[in-house]
Design a protein around this motif. Sequence first.
Motif, PDB file in Angstrom:
ATOM      1  N   PRO A  25       0.597  -1.333  -0.151  1.00 46.95           N
ATOM      2  CA  PRO A  25      -0.073  -0.045   0.015  1.00 46.95           C
ATOM      3  C   PRO A  25       0.953   1.218   0.125  1.00 46.95           C
ATOM      4  O   PRO A  25       2.093   1.053   0.307  1.00 46.95           O
ATOM      5  CB  PRO A  25      -0.755  -0.193   1.275  1.00 46.95           C
ATOM      6  N   PRO A  26       0.334   2.501  -0.426  1.00 45.33           N
ATOM      7  CA  PRO A  26       1.206   3.709  -0.466  1.00 45.33           C
ATOM      8  C   PRO A  26       1.758   3.979   1.107  1.00 45.33           C
ATOM      9  O   PRO A  26       1.388   3.706   2.033  1.00 45.33           O
ATOM     10  CB  PRO A  26       0.189   4.742  -0.594  1.00 45.33           C
ATOM     11  N   GLU A  27       3.315   4.392   0.728  1.00 46.22           N
ATOM     12  CA  GLU A  27       3.864   4.768   2.044  1.00 46.22           C
ATOM     13  C   GLU A  27       3.197   5.956   2.994  1.00 46.22           C
ATOM     14  O   GLU A  27       2.894   7.025   2.250  1.00 46.22           O
ATOM     15  CB  GLU A  27       5.299   5.210   1.523  1.00 46.22           C
ATOM     16  N   PRO A  28       3.033   5.617   4.117  1.00 42.99           N
ATOM     17  CA  PRO A  28       2.152   6.840   5.063  1.00 42.99           C
ATOM     18  C   PRO A  28       3.388   7.669   5.018  1.00 42.99           C
ATOM     19  O   PRO A  28       4.666   7.537   5.047  1.00 42.99           O
ATOM     20  CB  PRO A  28       2.029   6.028   6.296  1.00 42.99           C
ATOM     21  N   PRO A  29       2.805   9.089   5.589  1.00 45.75           N
ATOM     22  CA  PRO A  29       4.004  10.103   5.648  1.00 45.75           C
ATOM     23  C   PRO A  29       4.798   9.719   7.025  1.00 45.75           C
ATOM     24  O   PRO A  29       4.131   9.060   8.042  1.00 45.75           O
ATOM     25  CB  PRO A  29       3.005  11.229   5.869  1.00 45.75           C
ATOM     26  N   LEU A  33       3.928   7.721  10.950  1.00 44.61           N
ATOM     27  CA  LEU A  33       4.843   6.426  11.512  1.00 44.61           C
ATOM     28  C   LEU A  33       5.259   6.725  13.113  1.00 44.61           C
ATOM     29  O   LEU A  33       5.381   5.913  13.922  1.00 44.61           O
ATOM     30  CB  LEU A  33       5.958   5.894  10.642  1.00 44.61           C
ATOM     31  N   HIS A  34       5.713   7.995  13.010  1.00 51.43           N
ATOM     32  CA  HIS A  34       6.383   8.491  14.317  1.00 51.43           C
ATOM     33  C   HIS A  34       5.266   8.595  15.341  1.00 51.43           C
ATOM     34  O   HIS A  34       5.494   8.108  16.714  1.00 51.43           O
ATOM     35  CB  HIS A  34       7.067   9.590  14.506  1.00 51.43           C
ATOM     36  N   ALA A  35       3.939   8.885  14.911  1.00 50.38           N
ATOM     37  CA  ALA A  35       2.921   8.757  15.895  1.00 50.38           C
ATOM     38  C   ALA A  35       2.472   7.416  16.221  1.00 50.38           C
ATOM     39  O   ALA A  35       2.296   7.038  17.694  1.00 50.38           O
ATOM     40  CB  ALA A  35       1.835   9.563  15.418  1.00 50.38           C
ATOM     41  N   MET A  91      15.566   5.005   8.786  1.00 51.63           N
ATOM     42  CA  MET A  91      15.146   3.920   7.868  1.00 51.63           C
ATOM     43  C   MET A  91      14.040   4.847   6.950  1.00 51.63           C
ATOM     44  O   MET A  91      14.076   4.414   5.504  1.00 51.63           O
ATOM     45  CB  MET A  91      14.284   2.954   8.765  1.00 51.63           C
ATOM     46  N   ASN A  92      13.275   5.818   7.377  1.00 48.66           N
ATOM     47  CA  ASN A  92      12.462   6.403   6.542  1.00 48.66           C
ATOM     48  C   ASN A  92      13.426   7.408   5.592  1.00 48.66           C
ATOM     49  O   ASN A  92      12.819   7.352   4.365  1.00 48.66           O
ATOM     50  CB  ASN A  92      11.592   7.448   7.333  1.00 48.66           C
ATOM     51  N   LYS A  93      14.148   7.840   5.736  1.00 53.59           N
ATOM     52  CA  LYS A  93      15.109   8.522   5.088  1.00 53.59           C
ATOM     53  C   LYS A  93      15.791   7.554   4.063  1.00 53.59           C
ATOM     54  O   LYS A  93      15.727   8.066   2.721  1.00 53.59           O
ATOM     55  CB  LYS A  93      16.152   9.123   5.641  1.00 53.59           C
ATOM     56  N   PRO A 114       6.047  -0.534   6.679  1.00 54.44           N
ATOM     57  CA  PRO A 114       6.434   0.492   7.598  1.00 54.44           C
ATOM     58  C   PRO A 114       6.337  -0.068   9.093  1.00 54.44           C
ATOM     59  O   PRO A 114       6.818   0.213   9.854  1.00 54.44           O
ATOM     60  CB  PRO A 114       5.099   1.331   7.530  1.00 54.44           C
ATOM     61  N   GLN A 115       5.357  -1.022   9.293  1.00 48.85           N
ATOM     62  CA  GLN A 115       5.207  -1.688  10.607  1.00 48.85           C
ATOM     63  C   GLN A 115       6.348  -2.336  10.895  1.00 48.85           C
ATOM     64  O   GLN A 115       6.830  -2.328  12.287  1.00 48.85           O
ATOM     65  CB  GLN A 115       4.208  -2.578  10.623  1.00 48.85           C
ATOM     66  N   GLU A 116       7.087  -2.876  10.082  1.00 47.04           N
ATOM     67  CA  GLU A 116       8.408  -3.788  10.210  1.00 47.04           C
ATOM     68  C   GLU A 116       9.429  -2.855  10.788  1.00 47.04           C
ATOM     69  O   GLU A 116      10.276  -3.027  11.663  1.00 47.04           O
ATOM     70  CB  GLU A 116       8.755  -4.439   9.239  1.00 47.04           C
TER      71      GLU A 116
END
Length: 219
Positions: A25-29, A33-35, A91-93, A114-116
Motif C-alpha cells: 500500500p502507499p507509504e504513509p507520511p 509512523l512516528h505517532a 529508515m524512513n530517509k 512501515p510496521q516492520e
Amino acid sequence: MRARLFLSVFGFFLMAVPVAAKDRPPEPPPAELHARLALTSQNPASLDEAIRRGERSAGVCRHCHGASGNSVRPEVPNLAGQNAAYLLEQMNKFVHGTRRSSDFMTGLIQALSPQERIDIALFLARQPVAVKAADTSAHAVSGKALYGKLCVSCHGPAALGTEKIPRLAGQQPGYLEDSLKRYRAGKGERIDPMMASYTRNLKDSDIRNLAAYLSTLAP
Ligand code: HEC
Ligand code: HEC
C-alpha cells in the motif's frame, strides 16, 4: 569482506524486493509512523508484541549490524541502544531517498513494511550496548574537549542524544568518521542542515579525535 556479507544476504534481498514493490500500500507520511511508534511505546502489551516481532524481522540485519545490533565492524554502525525515533527516521530517509547508502542497504530497508520498521526500531532501541575499554590517549582527550565545545548542546553530556538526536556514545569509530565526513562534504549521502554547519570547519584530525572519544564512551 563486504562482498561476502553482500552475498550472504543477497538471497533475502532478491526474494523481498519484488514482493514489496508489487503488493505494497502507499507509504504513509513519516509523521504518521512516528505517532504510531510513540503510541506503541506507551502501551506495555503492544510494546512487548512489537519488540517480539522486531526481533524476528531484524534477523537479516545481524549479518552486518551484529547480534542484537552490536556491530563488530568499525564502518558498520551499532544500532543497539540507539534512540527508537531516530532509528525509524533514518529508515524512513533510506526509503524516501533522502539518505543514500549502498544500493543494497537501501533496497533492504525499502523491502520492509512501515510496521516492520517501527517494530525493528523498538526492538533495537532496547538492546544493551556493548561497552568498549575507555580510550585515554591524547586523541580521545582532544576529542572530549572538542565535543564539550561544539556537540554537547544537542547530543548531551553523556552523548546519549534525545528521541530525535542520535546517541553517539559507544558508536563504531569508522562509522563516526565516515558520517562526519559525509555531513561535511554535503554531497547528499547525509543531509542535515545542523550537522552540515557543525562539521564545516572540522579538520580530519578533529574528526579522528572525536571518533576516538565517542566510540569508547560508556553509557
Ligand atoms: C550488507 C550489510 C548491511 C545489512 C544487511 C544491513 N545494514 Fe544497515 N547499515 C549498513 C551500513 C554499512 C550502514 C552505514 C551506511 C551509511 O551511513 O551510508 C548502515 C546503516 C543503517 C542505519 C543508520 C544508523 C545510524 O546510526 O544512522 C540503520 C537504521 C540501519 N542500517 C538499519 C538496518 C536494518 C533495520 C537492517 C535489516 C533489515 C539493516 N540495516 C541491514 C549495512 C547493513
Ligand atoms: C544543533 C544540534 C546538533 C549539534 C550541535 C551537533 N549535532 Fe550531530 N546530529 C544532530 C542531528 C539532528 C543528527 C541527525 C541528523 C540526520 O538525520 O542525519 C545528528 C547526527 C550526528 C551523527 C550521525 C550519527 C549516526 O548514528 O548516524 C554524528 C556522528 C554526529 N551527529 C556527531 C556530532 C558531532 C561530533 C558534533 C559536534 C562537532 C555534533 N554532532 C553536533 C544534531 C546536532
